[in-house]
Design a protein around this motif. Structure first.
Motif, PDB file in Angstrom:
ATOM      1  N   PRO A   1      -8.305 -20.857 -19.011  1.00 39.18           N
ATOM      2  CA  PRO A   1      -6.903 -20.972 -19.428  1.00 39.18           C
ATOM      3  C   PRO A   1      -6.089 -19.744 -19.017  1.00 39.18           C
ATOM      4  O   PRO A   1      -6.557 -18.612 -19.110  1.00 39.18           O
ATOM      5  CB  PRO A   1      -6.996 -21.082 -20.953  1.00 39.18           C
ATOM      6  CG  PRO A   1      -8.383 -21.579 -21.222  1.00 39.18           C
ATOM      7  CD  PRO A   1      -9.228 -20.978 -20.143  1.00 39.18           C
ATOM      8  N   ILE A   2      -4.877 -20.000 -18.558  1.00 35.03           N
ATOM      9  CA  ILE A   2      -3.959 -18.930 -18.167  1.00 35.03           C
ATOM     10  C   ILE A   2      -2.541 -19.483 -18.228  1.00 35.03           C
ATOM     11  O   ILE A   2      -2.321 -20.669 -17.929  1.00 35.03           O
ATOM     12  CB  ILE A   2      -4.274 -18.394 -16.737  1.00 35.03           C
ATOM     13  CG1 ILE A   2      -3.316 -17.261 -16.341  1.00 35.03           C
ATOM     14  CG2 ILE A   2      -4.251 -19.519 -15.714  1.00 35.03           C
ATOM     15  CD1 ILE A   2      -3.656 -16.610 -15.000  1.00 35.03           C
ATOM     16  N   ALA A   3      -1.585 -18.679 -18.647  1.00 39.70           N
ATOM     17  CA  ALA A   3      -0.192 -19.106 -18.614  1.00 39.70           C
ATOM     18  C   ALA A   3       0.196 -19.369 -17.160  1.00 39.70           C
ATOM     19  O   ALA A   3      -0.145 -18.587 -16.263  1.00 39.70           O
ATOM     20  CB  ALA A   3       0.714 -18.049 -19.220  1.00 39.70           C
ATOM     21  N   ALA A   4       0.908 -20.461 -16.917  1.00 39.76           N
ATOM     22  CA  ALA A   4       1.275 -20.811 -15.543  1.00 39.76           C
ATOM     23  C   ALA A   4       2.069 -19.691 -14.887  1.00 39.76           C
ATOM     24  O   ALA A   4       1.900 -19.427 -13.691  1.00 39.76           O
ATOM     25  CB  ALA A   4       2.064 -22.114 -15.531  1.00 39.76           C
ATOM     26  N   GLY A   5       2.935 -19.018 -15.646  1.00 42.32           N
ATOM     27  CA  GLY A   5       3.712 -17.923 -15.085  1.00 42.32           C
ATOM     28  C   GLY A   5       2.843 -16.763 -14.638  1.00 42.32           C
ATOM     29  O   GLY A   5       3.104 -16.141 -13.595  1.00 42.32           O
TER      30      GLY A   5
END
Length: 378
Positions: free
Chosen positions: A339-343
């Motif tokens: 998981p990672i923030a798209a930004g």
């Protein structure tokens, strides 16, 4: 090989006829088969061609005419629209700035070594000799942690029609991407809005490239071997051939887009959402013999020799989480896509290709930090 052409009209008709029912679109066997075909194409080829009755050849021509005029302006004029402080995510990116992924990612080069000689791309070690213009499409969030990815647009002076042309074509192309995203979700056995919900208020970009065919000859690579970092990319038909894609089996294919159709490619964000089931499509833009033949025809007819790509990058919203969706979370390769923030993902990718000052690398399989700083640009 020619990519299959998928007509979006049946899905659009069903969508219009069932606006009040959230589930009815996925209940028709014929539509299910069509959606499965979309998913299979993107899984196997990383690309497909669609026909959307809302996107006309006239719209594309109007856009290409304006961009040919813009890219034909003097370099000093165009550089006034550059915004390096905003990672070139609005305004112009001059030639000689963006690095192809193959020049900065050793894993990409390793993959190339496994290809047969006739299917290997050229591997430039320097930046691409193309220009690009970034224009935001659609609404942006009122509050975001990633202001640089959601900045206000830049309008060059002397183009009173600019905003109307860009917005009209950009919105129609994003609408086509959203329909394909719905069909793809159904085809992969996800909720119909699983991808489009994540795309809501994403940093979508109309991002045409401009390559000067009056200066560069056969063999020139305008866009080196790379994948797109966003969720899906869509192109209107260019006036000059030169785009090559790689199928999942490693075959290099020149792309031929029929009149009135659009090319759609899978991006890295889609690979993330599917846990690697749908790989980001590798591609390059190079001057071929067919390109030179089109150049000669354009010369005889007195037309512009700038090759303009009619390109839109559809994105996951910057503040949304990027991770395998639904049953893809249980796939054997899901752990390679943490998981990672798209930004954060986008900023790391932009750093790797020299569009953001701090150089950051994102690699599948990272478990402690999804973005790792590797050096500082000066």
């Amino acid at each position: 090989m020619e990519l299959p052409v998928i007509d979006l009209a049946p899905y659009l008709s069903s969508q219009a006829a069932n606006e009040d029912s959230a589930d009815s679109l996925s209940e028709t066997d014929a539509l299910k088969r069509l959606c499965k075909h979309v998913a299979d194409c993107l899984k196997e080829a990383g690309a497909l061609v669609v026909r959307d009755p809302r996107c006309s050849t006239e719209d594309n021509d109007r856009f290409l005419d304006m961009m040919e005029t813009y890219f034909g302006k003097p370099d000093e004029f165009k550089r006034q629209q550059a915004r390096p402080d905003l990672h070139y995510q609005v305004g112009v990116t001059p030639e000689g700035v963006e690095l192809p992924r193959s020049a900065v990612d050793s894993s990409v080069c390793a993959d190339v070594n496994g290809l047969s000689e006739e299917n290997r791309p050229q591997l430039p070690t320097g930046p691409d000799p193309k220009w690009r213009y970034m224009w935001r499409v659609g609404p942006r969030p009122g509050k975001t942690r990633f202001q640089e990815l959601n900045a206000e647009p830049v309008i060059p002076p002397g183009f009173p029609e600019w905003a109307d042309v860009m917005n009209t074509w950009g919105r129609k192309m994003i609408a086509a991407v959203e329909v394909v995203a719905e069909m793809l979700a159904i085809g992969f056995g996800l909720e119909r809005d699983a991808i489009t919900n994540l795309m809501h208020q994403g940093p979508h970009l109309l991002a045409p490239t401009g390559s000067d065919l009056s200066r560069y000859g056969k063999g020139t690579v305008f866009a080196g071997y790379h994948y797109d970092l966003n969720v899906m990319t869509i192109h209107g038909k260019s006036r000059f051939p030169g785009l090559f894609i790689w199928l999942r089996d490693g075959t290099r294919v020149p792309v031929k887009v029929p009149d009135g159709c659009l090319l759609l490619q899978a991006g890295k964000q889609l690979e993330w959402l599917t846990g690697g089931e749908c790989k980001a499509g590798m591609h390059e833009v190079a001057v071929s013999e067919q390109t030179l033949q089109a150049v000669e025809r354009a010369r005889r007819e007195g037309r512009s020799l700038w090759r303009v790509s009619s390109t839109v990058f559809g994105h996951i919203a910057s503040d949304a989480n990027l991770q395998p969706l639904g049953h893809f979370a249980d796939s054997p390769t899901a752990h390679l896509y943490p998981p990672i923030a798209a930004g954060e993902f986008v900023e790391a990718e932009l750093s790797a290709i020299n569009l953001k000052r701090q150089r950051v690398q994102v690699q599948p399989g990272t478990t402690d930090q999804a973005a790792v700083i590797i050096d500082e640009d000066t």
